[in-house]
Design a protein around this motif. Structure first.
Motif, PDB file in Angstrom:
ATOM      1  N   ARG A  99       0.823  -1.216   0.000  1.00 22.67           N
ATOM      2  CA  ARG A  99       0.000   0.000   0.000  1.00 22.67           C
ATOM      3  C   ARG A  99       0.854   1.262   0.000  1.00 22.67           C
ATOM      4  N   GLY A 100       2.015   1.198   0.652  1.00 20.30           N
ATOM      5  CA  GLY A 100       2.833   2.409   0.792  1.00 20.30           C
ATOM      6  C   GLY A 100       2.205   3.374   1.787  1.00 20.30           C
ATOM      7  N   ALA A 101       2.601   4.616   1.714  1.00 14.95           N
ATOM      8  CA  ALA A 101       2.106   5.623   2.661  1.00 14.95           C
ATOM      9  C   ALA A 101       0.581   5.741   2.561  1.00 14.95           C
ATOM     10  N   ALA A 116      -0.586   3.186  -8.193  1.00 12.98           N
ATOM     11  CA  ALA A 116      -0.559   4.461  -7.477  1.00 12.98           C
ATOM     12  C   ALA A 116      -1.113   5.563  -8.367  1.00 12.98           C
ATOM     13  N   THR A 117      -1.434   6.677  -7.770  1.00  8.62           N
ATOM     14  CA  THR A 117      -1.670   7.904  -8.540  1.00  8.62           C
ATOM     15  C   THR A 117      -0.297   8.501  -8.837  1.00  8.62           C
ATOM     16  N   PRO A 118      -0.218   9.498  -9.722  1.00 12.14           N
ATOM     17  CA  PRO A 118       1.037  10.258  -9.801  1.00 12.14           C
ATOM     18  C   PRO A 118       1.357  10.821  -8.411  1.00 12.14           C
ATOM     19  N   ALA A 119       2.599  11.164  -8.171  1.00 16.80           N
ATOM     20  CA  ALA A 119       3.022  11.644  -6.853  1.00 16.80           C
ATOM     21  C   ALA A 119       2.238  12.876  -6.429  1.00 16.80           C
ATOM     22  N   SER A 120       1.777  13.651  -7.385  1.00 20.07           N
ATOM     23  CA  SER A 120       1.006  14.857  -7.054  1.00 20.07           C
ATOM     24  C   SER A 120      -0.481  14.547  -6.868  1.00 20.07           C
ATOM     25  N   GLN A 161       2.085  -0.107  -4.821  1.00 23.37           N
ATOM     26  CA  GLN A 161       2.781  -0.668  -5.982  1.00 23.37           C
ATOM     27  C   GLN A 161       2.855  -2.182  -5.883  1.00 23.37           C
ATOM     28  N   THR A 162       3.028  -2.790  -7.046  1.00 24.00           N
ATOM     29  CA  THR A 162       3.187  -4.241  -7.095  1.00 24.00           C
ATOM     30  C   THR A 162       4.657  -4.565  -7.312  1.00 24.00           C
TER      31      THR A 162
END
Lengths: 461, 461
Positions: free
Chosen positions: A91-93, A118-122, A250-251
């Motif tokens: 899942r990440g953050a 994920a979405t883009p970092a923004s 991410q996978t």
């Protein structure tokens, strides 16, 4: 003539004696489970000392090691690990999301769906289109959907008496919604949590990306937030309302993991098996208490009870802790493949993956009315004193499902506990040990042990 | 011959049509309860805005006023209060207790039993004698007991499948233990909480002082503290361990209170009644959620559902919120007396006072095997789709019990929900709204409404 009467009498008394013996032994099973049951304490350890254990995680690895040690400690005839490669999604953050209403930002609880990108970092900010079903999405088409976030807001139908039916019906939008939206050019998908409860817990769960369709980020939103969003969309109209979300999942490459298997060898038919299983992996938001810590701890408890009560099974009895039920089913597939490769005969497999609630009965997958009638005639009265006697046609379970392909003669059986509370906590941060009731859990173990005993003694044909 | 066949065919189709009509109407009841049910929101109000409501308390008075307003709002044909004098026992300041082990004082959680007297203001300090039953107390006799505190530590027998049976068995030491100990000169009684759970909640509940026996202070102790105390007594032996407790309860003069009654008038037999009821009073430690806020809110919900679905009952249907179930049963006695005084005919009374859990069925008090067979033949298949079809012989309930004396032809029926969690929270500070599940509560209301409908349509004979 006399001889025939004697024969009939002998048959009658033998039938009666057999029922009486079954009745006494089932009572013994229940006494052991209710007075000395260990599933609850084992579950506490799994939840509190290991916790979340999604496939590929450190928790899953710890869980495998501890589970094998637990089974070793019980001294079963055979305890082993069955290797299987599993997906490794992280899942990440923690996700962030808000509804944008002009200058106002209203934070809402979301959780990325398993397998999502994920979405883009923004993050993603876009207008949002609400639909109640995939069918409604299709009627809107690309002209409306392109560039938008699709908000799947089909509600859980409260009218089902068993909540599993409601989960199945509403679940389609989670499994298939995001890819369906991507086909029309959506940039993201937000899915109403699949639950009869109205609260602020987002319910994660797997989604399936269809091959050849662009992957878009997908997340579950809590039911209260879904209602709020829906109301705002209704009152303010597009394009005033926008939605923002950011997720960091991410996978990673597949990871080697294991099914954990314990076995009591059959005294008459060591190569015939009755399997009892649940899944060891769990979603990452909590402790995987009801999903499916209760199921694995009941499975090993079934073996412990049979061993402790001195029962010598005719057939081999296995407890299987399947790995990767939640996002790949690789453990179930592996177990079925290996059973075929080893030319094992399988009489039945019982899955317990609907929570550790009070038992109601068992469902027999694909069973004919004649079979259901027969199994009721054989076993119902023995299970009735324990109120676990609802023997019906119905699903077996995800992990045992692949056995149907590889060992076609097998009977697949689902353990059916009371279903009312399961989907309130399912796949949420609230699936914790404190929501499991000790007696309910132990009654379930006893019901399953009784069914295993009856099948071992009398078969299912 | 032809005529006879036609007659048989007509009978057959009429039976089928009736079952089909019943089946459709029961489905309608469930849809209304599950989709639009109001019991849960009403219960939230009762628990959170009124809270504890022991007979004679300000909470009880508020609850009566609010309940009548609630029923008035539903527009039933008749809503009224039935006056009844009730006991007024108050706990006073929170109890204190500790185990004295030499210089060490170990605080333990206790709760005075309902009807108990206070200790002297300075508390009671005395040696303590553990017994597992009243029988064991009797074998010890005055030489051992005199001047001591008796510690009744009979444990809840986990082997019962329905916890109500365990409660009945272990409950004797709470009802009758203190007076039995007083006969042998005990100065106080500490009773193990009657629960299958192992935790730190003391469970209060009524005790009965036998006429002519000295009243001694009596309190419940949590199961964890009871185990601790028992272990210390076993390891250290008398007279090293002493026990101290102080409680401040008292019985004030009786207070005027009320049963709250709502009625839908029968279209054919207005003077024949089917009563559904629970009790409005609750113990003072929490909010009386499962005991018995759920029961009263289900009772009024039954009337609301029948009215909303446009059902015109043949007989009059009443929802009764009984006052004073917990420590006197005065409301139930009053209702029965008034029914006789008014020459009312009563077909049946259904009590819901075993918590707002998933329905399992109904028990028919004092029913013969023939009656049970018949009621199953008439109704079981209609209730089976809702898993509320366990129709057995068994108790009706405390509040409806007195009707058996005054209206002997009545059938007394207990609503039976799943019993596993009830006695975990029963009579404790943990009996709060948060422990009630909305669907379970509403399924119960629907099951009871269905039973009322079936009895109204088809009778019980």
């Amino acid at each position: 003539m006399m001889k025939r009467y004697l024969l009939l009498a002998a048959l009658f008394f033998s039938a009666t004696a057999s029922q009486a013996q079954d009745s006494l032994f089932i009572r013994k099973i229940y006494d052991e489970a209710l007075v000395n049951g260990q599933a609850y304490d084992n579950l506490r350890y799994l939840c509190k000392n290991i916790g979340q254990r999604l496939s590929g995680s450190a928790g899953a690895e710890k869980a495998v090691t501890w589970s094998k040690k637990l089974m070793d400690g019980y001294g079963f005839d055979k305890v082993y690990l069955q290797e299987v490669m599993v997906p490794h999604w992280v899942r990440g953050a923690k996700e962030q999301a808000y509804i944008i209403d002009g200058n106002k930002k209203i934070a809402v609880p979301i959780a990325a769906l398993g397998s999502s990108i994920a979405t883009p970092a923004s993050g993603i900010t876009a207008n949002i289109v609400e639909v109640k079903s995939i069918k409604e999405l299709e009627t809107l088409g690309e002209s409306v959907i392109k560039g938008k976030i699709v908000f799947f807001n089909g509600a859980f139908d409260q009218r089902f008496i068993e909540t599993g039916a409601g989960y199945g019906a509403a679940g389609v939008q989670r499994f298939a919604g995001p890819s369906a939206a991507a086909k029309y050019g959506a940039v993201g998908a937000i899915v109403r949590s699949i639950t009869p409860a109205l609260d602020d817990y987002p319910h994660t769960g797997g989604t399936v990306y269809v091959d050849g369709v662009t992957k878009i980020p997908a997340a579950a939103i809590s039911t209260l937030a879904a209602n709020k969003l829906s109301n705002m969309l209704r009152l303010r109209k597009l394009p005033l309302i926008k939605f923002y979300f950011k997720q960091n999942c991410q996978t990673l490459p597949d990871v080697k993991s294991y099914n954990v298997i314990g076995e009591i060898k059959g005294s008459e038919n060591p190569n015939k098996f009755i399997t009892v299983g649940g899944h060891l992996d769990s979603w990452d938001l909590a402790e995987g208490a009801h999903d499916d810590g209760t199921g694995v701890m009941q499975s090993v408890e079934v073996l412990r009870i049979l061993k402790t009560t001195g029962y010598k099974p005719k057939n081999s009895i296995r407890a299987v802790f399947f790995m990767n039920e939640e996002n790949g089913h690789k453990g179930g597939i592996k177990y079925a493949e290996q059973a075929a490769a080893d030319k094992e005969e399988h009489i039945a497999a019982i899955e317990t993956d609907e929570g550790g609630f009070t038992p109601r009965g068992f469902s027999f997958e694909g069973a004919s009315p004649a079979f259901i009638k027969q199994v009721n005639a054989k076993f119902k009265n023995l299970l009735e004193p324990y109120e676990a006697d609802r023997l019906v046609e119905g699903g077996g379970g995800t992990d045992i499902g692949p056995l149907k392909e590889t060992v076609p003669s097998i009977k697949l059986i689902g353990f059916r506990p009371d279903s009312q509370r399961y989907f309130d906590i399912h796949h949420t941060a609230n699936d914790v040990f404190e929501n499991v009731n000790k007696r309910e859990l132990h009654l379930g173990a006893a019901a399953i042990a009784s069914m295993v005993y009856l099948i071992d003694q009398h078969g299912l044909n």
